[in-house]
Design a protein around this motif. Structure first.
Motif, mmCIF file in Angstrom:
data_model
loop_
_atom_site.group_PDB
_atom_site.id
_atom_site.type_symbol
_atom_site.label_atom_id
_atom_site.label_comp_id
_atom_site.label_asym_id
_atom_site.label_seq_id
_atom_site.Cartn_x
_atom_site.Cartn_y
_atom_site.Cartn_z
ATOM 1 N N GLY A 184 7.083 3.818 -6.541
ATOM 2 C CA GLY A 184 8.356 3.897 -5.827
ATOM 3 C C GLY A 184 8.285 4.616 -4.491
ATOM 4 O O GLY A 184 9.319 4.923 -3.889
ATOM 5 N N TYR A 185 7.101 4.894 -3.997
ATOM 6 C CA TYR A 185 6.951 5.674 -2.771
ATOM 7 C C TYR A 185 7.319 4.850 -1.539
ATOM 8 O O TYR A 185 7.051 3.640 -1.466
ATOM 9 C CB TYR A 185 5.508 6.155 -2.592
ATOM 10 N N GLN A 186 7.861 5.538 -0.558
ATOM 11 C CA GLN A 186 8.059 4.950 0.762
ATOM 12 C C GLN A 186 6.748 5.109 1.520
ATOM 13 O O GLN A 186 6.328 6.224 1.835
ATOM 14 C CB GLN A 186 9.196 5.660 1.502
ATOM 15 N N LEU A 187 6.108 4.006 1.818
ATOM 16 C CA LEU A 187 4.818 4.041 2.497
ATOM 17 C C LEU A 187 4.944 3.856 4.010
ATOM 18 O O LEU A 187 4.070 4.274 4.765
ATOM 19 C CB LEU A 187 3.897 2.954 1.926
ATOM 20 N N VAL A 188 6.023 3.240 4.438
ATOM 21 C CA VAL A 188 6.231 2.948 5.857
ATOM 22 C C VAL A 188 7.196 3.967 6.460
ATOM 23 O O VAL A 188 8.291 4.188 5.940
ATOM 24 C CB VAL A 188 6.801 1.519 6.037
ATOM 25 N N TYR A 212 5.881 12.523 4.491
ATOM 26 C CA TYR A 212 4.430 12.417 4.296
ATOM 27 C C TYR A 212 3.924 11.369 5.283
ATOM 28 O O TYR A 212 3.565 10.255 4.903
ATOM 29 C CB TYR A 212 4.140 12.013 2.859
ATOM 30 N N PRO A 213 3.862 11.714 6.575
ATOM 31 C CA PRO A 213 3.517 10.738 7.616
ATOM 32 C C PRO A 213 2.142 10.088 7.430
ATOM 33 O O PRO A 213 1.941 8.938 7.816
ATOM 34 C CB PRO A 213 3.557 11.573 8.906
ATOM 35 N N GLY A 214 1.209 10.808 6.844
ATOM 36 C CA GLY A 214 -0.150 10.283 6.708
ATOM 37 C C GLY A 214 -0.441 9.645 5.372
ATOM 38 O O GLY A 214 -1.616 9.493 5.002
ATOM 39 N N ILE A 215 0.575 9.231 4.642
ATOM 40 C CA ILE A 215 0.374 8.774 3.270
ATOM 41 C C ILE A 215 -0.514 7.534 3.183
ATOM 42 O O ILE A 215 -1.392 7.454 2.321
ATOM 43 C CB ILE A 215 1.729 8.539 2.559
ATOM 44 N N VAL A 216 -0.334 6.569 4.077
ATOM 45 C CA VAL A 216 -1.139 5.346 4.016
ATOM 46 C C VAL A 216 -2.605 5.656 4.316
ATOM 47 O O VAL A 216 -3.513 5.190 3.606
ATOM 48 C CB VAL A 216 -0.588 4.278 4.992
ATOM 49 N N GLU A 218 -2.050 -2.242 -1.505
ATOM 50 C CA GLU A 218 -1.918 -3.029 -0.282
ATOM 51 C C GLU A 218 -0.763 -4.024 -0.386
ATOM 52 O O GLU A 218 -0.075 -4.288 0.605
ATOM 53 C CB GLU A 218 -3.233 -3.767 0.021
ATOM 54 N N GLU A 219 -0.512 -4.562 -1.576
ATOM 55 C CA GLU A 219 0.622 -5.468 -1.756
ATOM 56 C C GLU A 219 1.938 -4.722 -1.601
ATOM 57 O O GLU A 219 2.885 -5.226 -0.983
ATOM 58 C CB GLU A 219 0.542 -6.122 -3.131
ATOM 59 N N GLN A 220 2.010 -3.504 -2.156
ATOM 60 C CA GLN A 220 3.208 -2.679 -2.010
ATOM 61 C C GLN A 220 3.464 -2.367 -0.537
ATOM 62 O O GLN A 220 4.607 -2.447 -0.057
ATOM 63 C CB GLN A 220 3.048 -1.384 -2.803
#
Length: 286
Positions: A200-204, A209-213, A275-277
């Motif tokens: 459920g994380y916001q990746l964009v 957490y700006p560096g999450i990706v 990567e799909e998320q």
């Protein structure tokens, strides 16, 4: 007395939170403890894991589960014939309350030194507050680190050695641990994966957490480099715990936990899901 009352209040609040959630309750069903291989033992619940790494000079315990998992872990250690007082170090994989809420009780019962990464130490010391995804929603009894572990450092008791690998993403201080054990005269590499999921994380454009990706992608690259004969992790479903323990109890000729090809397949599947998320979130943000 005031400190004790506060600790008990936090314990019962956390206990009730986990117990009233049907999914979490299903994760915390008791199982009989058993030896996985060599000096590595399973002492957790059916889905929320905990591992005991033993030596003649003392032991290392990895993860504390929910608050109500802690009594199971305590009893499982004793069922195996080990003393709680011989647990010298208490390690953590991640600051989420299904792996950290039982740490305070286990530290109290064992007297062990608590070791955690810098990235998760503040959150555990704050009792789960300040999570980048969940905020202050899932709180537990705070635990202050006796030692901050950095990437590549080891924790050792006798011939039991655990090496820390910082693999952030799931939490900012997510720590994958590795050890070597011997089974039938053969040396085996054991990897205790923290987690590679982004539930459920916001990746964009995540301002918390700006560096999450970047962290997740670096974690996948780092995990690829670890030799692995036995895949373990913070959740039993990561490595088919329940099927494997049933096969082990059936006395199969081959130890089902020893499977060198399983680890890379797990990483392939995990990275594809991540990567799909990310792809779906990017398409929605345009």
């Amino acid at each position: 007395m005031k400190l004790l009352s506060t600790t008990l209040l936090l314990f019962f609040c956390t206990f009730g939170l986990a117990q009233t959630n049907p999914e979490w309750r299903s994760w915390n069903q008791p199982v009989e403890p058993f030896r996985i291989a060599g000096n590595v033992y399973y002492v957790g619940a059916n889905e929320i894991t905990s591992f005991l790494i033993t030596s003649p000079k003392g032991h290392i315990l990895l993860d504390g589960g929910f608050a109500e998992t802690a009594p199971q872990i305590r009893d499982n250690i004793q069922k195996l014939g080990f003393k709680l007082s011989d647990v010298k170090y208490l390690l953590n994989s991640q600051a989420h309350f299904d792996h950290a809420a039982g740490l305070a009780l286990l530290k109290q019962w064992t007297g062990a030194k608590f070791v955690v990464s810098q990235g998760d130490s503040a959150q555990i010391a704050a009792g789960g507050k300040g999570d980048f995804a969940w905020g202050d929603k899932y709180q537990y009894t705070p635990v202050k680190a006796d030692r901050i572990i950095t990437d590549g450092q080891t924790v050792q008791v006798g011939d039991a050695v655990m090496t820390a690998h910082l693999t952030p993403g799931h939490t900012k201080g997510c720590t994958t641990w590795t050890t070597q054990t011997k089974e039938n005269g053969k040396s085996l590499n054991v990897v205790f994966v923290c987690s590679t999921s982004a539930p459920g994380y916001q990746l964009v454009r995540n301002s918390s957490y700006p560096g999450i990706v970047e962290d997740f992608r670096n974690t996948f690259s780092k995990l690829r480099t670890l030799p692995c004969d036995i895949l373990l992790g913070s959740h039993g479903s990561f490595f088919d715990l329940n099927k494997k323990r049933a096969r082990l109890a059936a006395h199969e000729d081959r130890n089902p936990f020893v499977n060198p090809s399983e680890y890379q397949a797990y990483l392939d599947h995990s990275r594809e899901a991540f990567e799909e998320q990310l792809k779906q979130q990017l398409s929605k943000s345009r």
